[in-house]
Motif scaffolding. Structure first.
Motif, PDB file in Angstrom:
ATOM      1  N   HIS A 137       0.803  -1.226   0.000  1.00  0.00           N
ATOM      2  CA  HIS A 137       0.000   0.000   0.000  1.00  0.00           C
ATOM      3  C   HIS A 137       0.833   1.271   0.000  1.00  0.00           C
ATOM      4  O   HIS A 137       0.297   2.353  -0.255  1.00  0.00           O
ATOM      5  N   PHE A 138       2.129   1.163   0.268  1.00  0.00           N
ATOM      6  CA  PHE A 138       3.032   2.293   0.084  1.00  0.00           C
ATOM      7  C   PHE A 138       3.940   2.013  -1.114  1.00  0.00           C
ATOM      8  O   PHE A 138       5.135   2.314  -1.098  1.00  0.00           O
ATOM      9  N   PHE A 144       0.866   4.730  -4.729  1.00  0.00           N
ATOM     10  CA  PHE A 144       1.656   5.530  -3.793  1.00  0.00           C
ATOM     11  C   PHE A 144       3.083   5.462  -4.324  1.00  0.00           C
ATOM     12  O   PHE A 144       3.947   4.767  -3.785  1.00  0.00           O
ATOM     13  N   ASP A 145       3.306   6.164  -5.433  1.00  0.00           N
ATOM     14  CA  ASP A 145       4.543   6.025  -6.194  1.00  0.00           C
ATOM     15  C   ASP A 145       5.514   7.151  -5.827  1.00  0.00           C
ATOM     16  O   ASP A 145       5.511   8.217  -6.441  1.00  0.00           O
ATOM     17  N   VAL A 146       6.317   6.887  -4.830  1.00  0.00           N
ATOM     18  CA  VAL A 146       7.252   7.893  -4.348  1.00  0.00           C
ATOM     19  C   VAL A 146       8.303   8.209  -5.412  1.00  0.00           C
ATOM     20  O   VAL A 146       8.663   9.368  -5.620  1.00  0.00           O
ATOM     21  N   ALA A 147       8.765   7.197  -6.120  1.00  0.00           N
ATOM     22  CA  ALA A 147       9.795   7.404  -7.146  1.00  0.00           C
ATOM     23  C   ALA A 147       9.305   8.338  -8.248  1.00  0.00           C
ATOM     24  O   ALA A 147      10.040   9.210  -8.727  1.00  0.00           O
ATOM     25  N   VAL A 206      11.588  13.797   3.792  1.00  0.00           N
ATOM     26  CA  VAL A 206      12.810  12.989   3.651  1.00  0.00           C
ATOM     27  C   VAL A 206      13.390  13.107   2.249  1.00  0.00           C
ATOM     28  O   VAL A 206      14.607  13.242   2.074  1.00  0.00           O
ATOM     29  N   ALA A 207      12.531  13.063   1.231  1.00  0.00           N
ATOM     30  CA  ALA A 207      12.998  13.111  -0.155  1.00  0.00           C
ATOM     31  C   ALA A 207      13.387  14.521  -0.589  1.00  0.00           C
ATOM     32  O   ALA A 207      14.108  14.695  -1.575  1.00  0.00           O
ATOM     33  N   GLN A 274      12.120   4.253   1.230  1.00  0.00           N
ATOM     34  CA  GLN A 274      11.617   4.584  -0.102  1.00  0.00           C
ATOM     35  C   GLN A 274      12.025   5.998  -0.505  1.00  0.00           C
ATOM     36  O   GLN A 274      12.483   6.232  -1.631  1.00  0.00           O
ATOM     37  N   ALA A 275      11.868   6.941   0.410  1.00  0.00           N
ATOM     38  CA  ALA A 275      12.165   8.331   0.098  1.00  0.00           C
ATOM     39  C   ALA A 275      13.657   8.567  -0.091  1.00  0.00           C
ATOM     40  O   ALA A 275      14.065   9.305  -1.008  1.00  0.00           O
ATOM     41  N   GLU A 276      14.481   7.958   0.734  1.00  0.00           N
ATOM     42  CA  GLU A 276      15.944   8.123   0.604  1.00  0.00           C
ATOM     43  C   GLU A 276      16.446   7.515  -0.685  1.00  0.00           C
ATOM     44  O   GLU A 276      17.351   8.051  -1.326  1.00  0.00           O
ATOM     45  N   SER A 277      15.842   6.396  -1.082  1.00  0.00           N
ATOM     46  CA  SER A 277      16.228   5.772  -2.349  1.00  0.00           C
ATOM     47  C   SER A 277      15.897   6.692  -3.507  1.00  0.00           C
ATOM     48  O   SER A 277      16.668   6.845  -4.456  1.00  0.00           O
ATOM     49  N   THR A 278      14.745   7.342  -3.428  1.00  0.00           N
ATOM     50  CA  THR A 278      14.344   8.287  -4.468  1.00  0.00           C
ATOM     51  C   THR A 278      15.281   9.501  -4.501  1.00  0.00           C
ATOM     52  O   THR A 278      15.716   9.954  -5.558  1.00  0.00           O
ATOM     53  N   ALA A 279      15.604  10.014  -3.309  1.00  0.00           N
ATOM     54  CA  ALA A 279      16.469  11.182  -3.225  1.00  0.00           C
ATOM     55  C   ALA A 279      17.862  10.883  -3.768  1.00  0.00           C
ATOM     56  O   ALA A 279      18.480  11.737  -4.428  1.00  0.00           O
TER      57      ALA A 279
END
Length: 282
Positions: A137-138, A144-147, A206-207, A274-279
Motif C-alpha cells: 500500500h506504500f 503511492f509512487d514515491v519514485a 525525507v525526499a 523509499q524516500a531516501e532511495s528516491t532522493a
C-alpha cells in the motif's frame, strides 16, 4: 517453521517457479486452489494448514482466470474441506480488519465467506486480521509512487492505520501455526499509527521534494466499486481496500507481534527507505 524443526510442505502451482522454497528445504507439492484433488493430496499427514493465498495481485497483473470468487472463495472452501477430510487439527487464515464493513467487493465477500466457513468447522481456527501491508500500500502498484512523485489517495487521507510489514505478519503466522493454544481471532497492525496524509508529508520531508497528490472522493470510489465489481474483480477490490482504510481507523495495535517476540517495523522506517532511495537517484 522449518528453522524450528517443524516439517513444512508448500503447495505451489505447477506453472510457478518453486526453486526458492525448495532452496529452503521445504517439501513442495504441486497443486492449485481450483483443483480439489491436488488439495486433498497436499493436506494428507498435515497437522496445521496456513492459508494466505489470494488472486488479487495476479488479476491486477492481467491474469484472466481464475477469478477472485473461484480462487479466494470457492478455492478456500475446497481447501478447508480437504483439510477436514485429512484430519488437519488447525487452520490459520489471513484476513483483514474491517472486512465486515460491507463495502461489497469480491475480495471482501471471499474473506467473509471463508471466515464463516471456518467458524462452522471442527478444526481449531486462527483467523489473523492484518492491517494493510507497507510493501503493497506504500508502493507504486497501490498508486503511492514515491519514485514518480505521484500519489493517489482514496478519500480524505486522515484516518490513522497501522501499516504493517509482510515479514512481521509472516513471523506471526509461523508462530500461531505451532504454538500450543493460539486465539481464534487476532487483529493486528504495525507499531505506528499514521494517516495517508501524514505518510505523504513524511516522504516529502525525507525526499526533499513535493509529491503530486490526488484525492479520490469517497462517493466516486463507491461508484467505481459498483461499476467494476463484475468487470474487474481485482480493481474493485483494490478500490475497496483504499476506501476501507479511509473510513475505518485502526483501533488495534501490534501487541500480537510483540507478545511473540517479534519487533515490528514501523511505517516510518519503510517510508524513509523509499524516500531516501528516491532522493539518492536525484
Amino acid at each position: 517453521m522449518s528453522e524450528q524443526g517443524h516439517a513444512v510442505r508448500c503447495l505451489v502451482r505447477p506453472t510457478s517457479d518453486d526453486s526458492v522454497v525448495r532452496g529452503l528445504g521445504v517439501e513442495v507439492t504441486p497443486g492449485d486452489l481450483t483443483d480439489p484433488e491436488s488439495l486433498a493430496a497436499a493436506c494428507q499427514g498435515v497437522t496445521a494448514v496456513v492459508a494466505t493465498a489470494t488472486m488479487i495481485a495476479r488479476r491486477l497483473a492481467g491474469a484472466t482466470r481464475p477469478t477472485i470468487h473461484e480462487a479466494d472463495e470457492q478455492g478456500m472452501a475446497s481447501l478447508i474441506a480437504a483439510a477436514e477430510s485429512a484430519g488437519v487439527r488447525r487452520f490459520v487464515y489471513l484476513s483483514f480488519p474491517g472486512v465486515e464493513k460491507a463495502i461489497g467487493t469480491p475480495l471482501e465477500r471471499a474473506k467473509l465467506a471463508t471466515e464463516e466457513r471456518l467458524r462452522g468447522s471442527a478444526m481449531q481456527r486462527v483467523i489473523i486480521r492484518s492491517d494493510a501491508f507497507q510493501e503493497i500500500h506504500f508502493g507504486a502498484a497501490a498508486r503511492f509512487d514515491v519514485a514518480a512523485g505521484k500519489i493517489t489517495i482514496i478519500g480524505r487521507g486522515d484516518s490513522k492505520r497501522r501499516w504493517v510489514s509482510t515479514g512481521d505478519i509472516a513471523a506471526l503466522v509461523a508462530s500461531v501455526a505451532v504454538e500450543p493454544d493460539p486465539p481464534s481471532l487476532i487483529t493486528v497492525g504495525g507499531p505506528e499509527a499514521m494517516t495517508k496524509n501524514e505518510a505523504v508529508a513524511f516522504v516529502e520531508e525525507v525526499a526533499g521534494r513535493r509529491m503530486k497528490v490526488q484525492h479520490m472522493p469517497r462517493p466516486i470510489a463507491r461508484m467505481a466499486i459498483r461499476l467494476l465489481n463484475k468487470r474487474n474483480d481485482a480493481l474493485a477490490s483494490a478500490f475497496g481496500a483504499g476506501l476501507l482504510q479511509d473510513i475505518r481507523p485502526a483501533d488495534w495495535d501490534d501487541a500480537a507481534l510483540r507478545e511473540r517476540g517479534i519487533t515490528p517495523r514501523t511505517a516510518s522506517d519503510f517510508l524513509r527507505q523509499q524516500a531516501e532511495s528516491t532522493a539518492s537517484r536525484g
